[in-house]
Design an enzyme around this catalytic site. Structure first.
Site, PDB file in Angstrom:
ATOM      1  CG  ASP A   1      12.126  -3.172  -2.245  1.00  0.00           C
ATOM      2  OD1 ASP A   1      12.658  -2.737  -1.216  1.00  0.00           O
ATOM      3  OD2 ASP A   1      11.052  -2.716  -2.700  1.00  0.00           O
TER       4      ASP A   1
ATOM      5  N   GLY B   1       0.800  -1.205   0.000  1.00  0.00           N
ATOM      6  CA  GLY B   1       0.000   0.000   0.000  1.00  0.00           C
ATOM      7  C   GLY B   1       0.839   1.264   0.000  1.00  0.00           C
ATOM      8  CB  ALA B   2       1.873   3.900   1.368  1.00  0.00           C
TER       9      ALA B   2
ATOM     10  CG  HIS C   1       3.478   0.774  -5.461  1.00  0.00           C
ATOM     11  ND1 HIS C   1       3.688   1.831  -4.615  1.00  0.00           N
ATOM     12  CD2 HIS C   1       4.008  -0.308  -4.841  1.00  0.00           C
ATOM     13  CE1 HIS C   1       4.297   1.425  -3.523  1.00  0.00           C
ATOM     14  NE2 HIS C   1       4.515   0.126  -3.638  1.00  0.00           N
TER      15      HIS C   1
ATOM     16  CB  SER D   1      10.403   4.598  -1.062  1.00  0.00           C
ATOM     17  OG  SER D   1      10.144   3.845   0.113  1.00  0.00           O
ATOM     18  CB  SER D   2       5.396   3.404   0.833  1.00  0.00           C
ATOM     19  OG  SER D   2       4.851   2.734  -0.281  1.00  0.00           O
TER      20      SER D   2
END
Length: 282
Positions: free
Chosen positions: A150, A31-32, A37, A185-186
Site C-alpha cells: 500500500d 485482520g485476515a 502482516h 493480500s487479505s
C-alpha cells in the site's frame, strides 16, 4: 499476549509499559492476516520492547459497501498467528468503540490523494487518515510499521505524521509475495487457485516495465504496452497503470530521480480488486 476490545483498558495497560520506558511498536491491520502482516510484526520486534497490533476493519475507508461486507474476517486465526509471532498486545475493537458518535470528520491530503487510489476510491484516504490518527492517539507508539504494497497509503500516513507532528517513526516494510510474485493480500482469500496463478501477471508486468524504463524505453510506450497486454487477457481487467513520483503520485513523462519513482498498478480478477507497486530502483 493480551487482547483488548476497549480503549480505556488498552490505554491503562500501555501506560504501565510506558512508565517503564518501554518502546512501543504499532502494526495497524484490518485482520485476515497473512505472512505479509507477520513480517511487519517481526520488523517491529527488532526495534521495540513491546509490539502491539490493531485488528479493525475500518468502515470509513470503504467507498464500496459490498467490498466492506465481503472483506475477509477470521479473528481466531489472526490471534493464533500473532501469538506464534511473538506479538505482545492486540487491540480488536467493535465499530461502536472506535466510532462512538456520528463521525463526519474529513481529512484532505491535497494532491497526494487525488491520483491512483484516491481517484478511483473517493474519500478512501480521508478514512485512512481518520483511523490512523485515532490509533496513533490511542496507542501513542514510538514507531509504526506499514507494508510497501500500500505504497500510496504509506506516503499519506507519512504526510499525516509530518503535518500533525506525531512523535512517531514510520517504517515501510517490503512486500511479501506468493511463489508467482503475487503480492500477499487479505483479498487473495477471495480468489480461486486459478485466479491466484493468473494474477501473477500483475507483478510480472511491473518487473518487465521497470526493466524497460531503466533500459531507456519511454514511459508512454511502456504504459501503452501494458494496456494492450491486459486487453488481451480475458480475466484480468486493468484499472490503472502509472509511473509516478512518490512526492505526489502523479504520472510523469520521464524519470528524473529513480529513488523517487514508482510503478503502480490496480487490476481486477474474479470481482476482487488487487493493487501492487514496484520502486524503480528495486
Amino acid at each position: 499476549m493480551n487482547t483488548f476490545k476497549k480503549i480505556r483498558e488498552l490505554r491503562a495497560e500501555l501506560l504501565n509499559h510506558r512508565l517503564k520506558n518501554k518502546k512501543i511498536g504499532l502494526v495497524p491491520t484490518m485482520g485476515a492476516l497473512h505472512q505479509g502482516h507477520i513480517s511487519l510484526v517481526e520488523k517491529a520486534k527488532e526495534s521495540s520492547d513491546l509490539v502491539a497490533v490493531s485488528i479493525f476493519v475500518n468502515p470509513t475507508q470503504f467507498n464500496n459497501p459490498e467490498d466492506l461486507e465481503k472483506y475477509p474476517r477470521n479473528i481466531e486465526r489472526d490471534l493464533d498467528l500473532l501469538c506464534e509471532a511473538g506479538c505482545d498486545i492486540v487491540f480488536a475493537p467493535e465499530v461502536a468503540e472506535i466510532y462512538a458518535a456520528p463521525h463526519d470528520l474529513k481529512i484532505n491530503f491535497g494532491a497526494l490523494e487525488n491520483s491512483l487510489e484516491g481517484k478511483f476510491r473517493p474519500d478512501h484516504f480521508s478514512g485512512v487518515g481518520q483511523i490512523v490518527s485515532k490509533l496513533f492517539n490511542i496507542f501513542q507508539p514510538h514507531s509504526a510499521f506499514f507494508g510497501q504494497k500500500d505504497l500510496q497509503q504509506f506516503f499519506i500516513i507519512k504526510k499525516l505524521i509530518d503535518q500533525l507532528s506525531f512523535p512517531i517513526d514510520i517504517h515501510m516494510v517490503p512486500t511479501k509475495r506468493e511463489a508467482n510474485g503475487l503480492a500477499m493480500s487479505s483479498r487473495n482469500e477471495r480468489l480461486t487457485q486459478g485466479e491466484r496463478l493468473e494474477a501473477g501477471l500483475i507483478f510480472k508486468t511491473l518487473q518487465e516495465s521497470a526493466d524497460a524504463i531503466l533500459n531507456g524505453t519511454p514511459i508512454n510506450l511502456v504504459i501503452e504496452r501494458t494496456n494492450e497486454l491486459f486487453k488481451q487477457n480475458q480475466r484480468l481487467t486493468l484499472e490503472y497503470f502509472e509511473v509516478v513520483e512518490t512526492d505526489n503520485f502523479t504520472g510523469i513523462p520521464s524519470v528524473s530521480d529513480p529513488k523517487k519513482t514508482a510503478l503502480c498498478i490496480a487490476a481486477e480478477i474474479g470481482k476482487v480488486r488487487l493493487i501492487d507497486n514496484l520502486l524503480l530502483n528495486y
